[in-house]
Design a protein around this motif. Sequence first.
Motif, short mmCIF file in Angstrom:
data_model
loop_
_atom_site.label_atom_id
_atom_site.label_comp_id
_atom_site.label_asym_id
_atom_site.label_seq_id
_atom_site.Cartn_x
_atom_site.Cartn_y
_atom_site.Cartn_z
N THR A 26 0.92 -1.28 -0.13
CA THR A 26 -0.04 -0.01 -0.18
C THR A 26 0.81 1.21 0.05
O THR A 26 0.66 2.36 -0.68
CB THR A 26 -0.96 0.18 1.36
OG1 THR A 26 -1.77 -1.06 1.14
CG2 THR A 26 -1.73 1.26 1.34
N TYR A 48 0.21 1.14 -10.53
CA TYR A 48 -0.91 1.62 -9.58
C TYR A 48 -2.17 0.85 -9.45
O TYR A 48 -2.71 0.48 -8.50
CB TYR A 48 -1.08 2.95 -9.63
CG TYR A 48 -2.08 3.87 -8.48
CD1 TYR A 48 -1.49 4.05 -7.33
CD2 TYR A 48 -3.28 4.23 -8.88
CE1 TYR A 48 -2.56 4.51 -6.29
CE2 TYR A 48 -4.16 4.71 -8.09
CZ TYR A 48 -3.76 4.75 -6.69
OH TYR A 48 -4.71 5.21 -5.84
N CYS A 51 -1.69 -2.80 -8.56
CA CYS A 51 -1.51 -3.07 -6.95
C CYS A 51 -2.92 -2.81 -6.20
O CYS A 51 -3.09 -3.57 -5.48
CB CYS A 51 -0.44 -2.01 -6.52
SG CYS A 51 1.28 -1.95 -7.08
N LEU A 52 -3.47 -1.93 -6.80
CA LEU A 52 -5.09 -1.80 -6.12
C LEU A 52 -5.55 -2.92 -6.39
O LEU A 52 -6.53 -3.50 -5.46
CB LEU A 52 -5.60 -0.53 -6.72
CG LEU A 52 -5.51 0.66 -5.99
CD1 LEU A 52 -6.27 1.77 -6.89
CD2 LEU A 52 -5.93 0.73 -4.74
N ILE A 55 -4.59 -5.82 -4.05
CA ILE A 55 -4.95 -5.76 -2.61
C ILE A 55 -6.50 -5.97 -2.42
O ILE A 55 -6.75 -6.51 -1.58
CB ILE A 55 -4.72 -4.32 -2.28
CG1 ILE A 55 -3.22 -3.87 -2.20
CG2 ILE A 55 -5.28 -3.95 -1.16
CD1 ILE A 55 -2.89 -2.49 -1.84
N LEU A 56 -7.05 -5.46 -3.54
CA LEU A 56 -8.77 -5.81 -3.55
C LEU A 56 -9.06 -7.17 -3.56
O LEU A 56 -9.83 -7.64 -2.77
CB LEU A 56 -9.50 -5.04 -4.49
CG LEU A 56 -10.79 -5.05 -4.69
CD1 LEU A 56 -11.53 -4.65 -3.28
CD2 LEU A 56 -11.37 -4.33 -5.67
N GLN A 59 -8.08 -8.96 -0.29
CA GLN A 59 -9.15 -8.69 0.84
C GLN A 59 -10.36 -9.50 0.72
O GLN A 59 -10.64 -9.99 1.64
CB GLN A 59 -9.44 -7.05 0.65
CG GLN A 59 -8.33 -6.24 1.14
CD GLN A 59 -8.66 -4.72 1.00
OE1 GLN A 59 -9.44 -4.43 0.02
NE2 GLN A 59 -7.89 -3.80 1.52
N VAL A 196 -14.07 1.09 2.03
CA VAL A 196 -12.36 0.80 1.64
C VAL A 196 -12.46 0.18 0.35
O VAL A 196 -11.80 0.48 -0.50
CB VAL A 196 -11.63 -0.11 2.79
CG1 VAL A 196 -10.33 -0.49 2.04
CG2 VAL A 196 -11.39 0.65 4.11
N ALA A 197 -13.23 -0.90 0.10
CA ALA A 197 -13.51 -1.34 -1.23
C ALA A 197 -13.95 -0.39 -2.28
O ALA A 197 -13.35 -0.38 -3.45
CB ALA A 197 -14.44 -2.56 -1.06
N GLU A 200 -11.11 1.91 -3.24
CA GLU A 200 -9.93 1.21 -4.16
C GLU A 200 -10.55 1.30 -5.51
O GLU A 200 -9.82 1.33 -6.47
CB GLU A 200 -9.75 0.00 -3.53
CG GLU A 200 -9.14 -0.15 -2.15
CD GLU A 200 -8.95 -1.50 -1.66
OE1 GLU A 200 -8.16 -1.56 -0.73
OE2 GLU A 200 -9.55 -2.41 -1.97
N GLY A 203 -10.35 4.62 -7.11
CA GLY A 203 -8.84 4.73 -7.31
C GLY A 203 -8.49 4.03 -8.61
O GLY A 203 -7.85 4.62 -9.73
N MET A 204 -8.96 2.64 -9.02
CA MET A 204 -8.71 1.97 -10.24
C MET A 204 -9.22 2.58 -11.28
O MET A 204 -8.84 2.78 -12.50
CB MET A 204 -9.27 0.48 -10.14
CG MET A 204 -8.42 -0.16 -8.83
SD MET A 204 -9.39 -1.90 -8.47
CE MET A 204 -9.29 -2.64 -10.24
#
Length: 225
Positions: A26, A48, A51-52, A55-56, A59, A196-197, A200, A203-204
């Motif tokens: 992160t 970027y 990476c997102l 992470i998703l 999770q 949070v999801a 993310e 951001g994507m």
Amino acid sequence: FCPLPETSSPSLKTGAYVLIAVGAVTMLMGFLGCLGAVNEIRCLLGLYFTCLLVILITQVSAGLIIYFQKEMLKEELSNVVEKLIQTYDPLNEEEKNLQDAWDYVQRQIACCGWEGAEDWKNNAILINKSLTEYPCSCYNSSEDYVAYSGFCTEGLPSNSTVTFADWPVHQQGCMNGVETWLKDNLGIILGVCTGVAVVELLGMILSIALCKNIHSEDYTKVPKS
């Protein structure tokens, strides 16, 4: 970071290492995202986004594992806590952080032991003292003078035939207390996870949109070390 205690189970250790890895990714991801957006570098924005996405997926996978393996995790956590209670020693500096964490749980949830206060009968120090002391963090009173950790004698009868039933402690086990807390706060937990999801996902989407709008890349903008 602090080393994981020896009492941790393999699954709990693996979970801790996964969280550490996600935290490191992160931090790196945030740096790459800022650098890519400021300098309009497509490859950094793509990294970027990747990476997102990782992470998703991590999770979601972790949530599914916890849901479908909750009984196994509950059993492992039970074994960890039982061993912690049996070996609890206020003078043991190596396990102090873990013991302080457990004292905090008992104080905040107003519970004692994992299944009940009787679990503390198996503590080696209390056995040697014929149960004439009890864990301070279990104390069932609003009075402030009792210590937050270690063992106490306040409120016990003066005779030498003390049993755990004479302890002025909470009788509810922390297992039920933790389950009750999770049920009471399930809405908040799900809301935070959903938030949070969503962040993310946004951001994507934004990284892809920005990447498409970059028609030419100027690598001279990237800071040189």
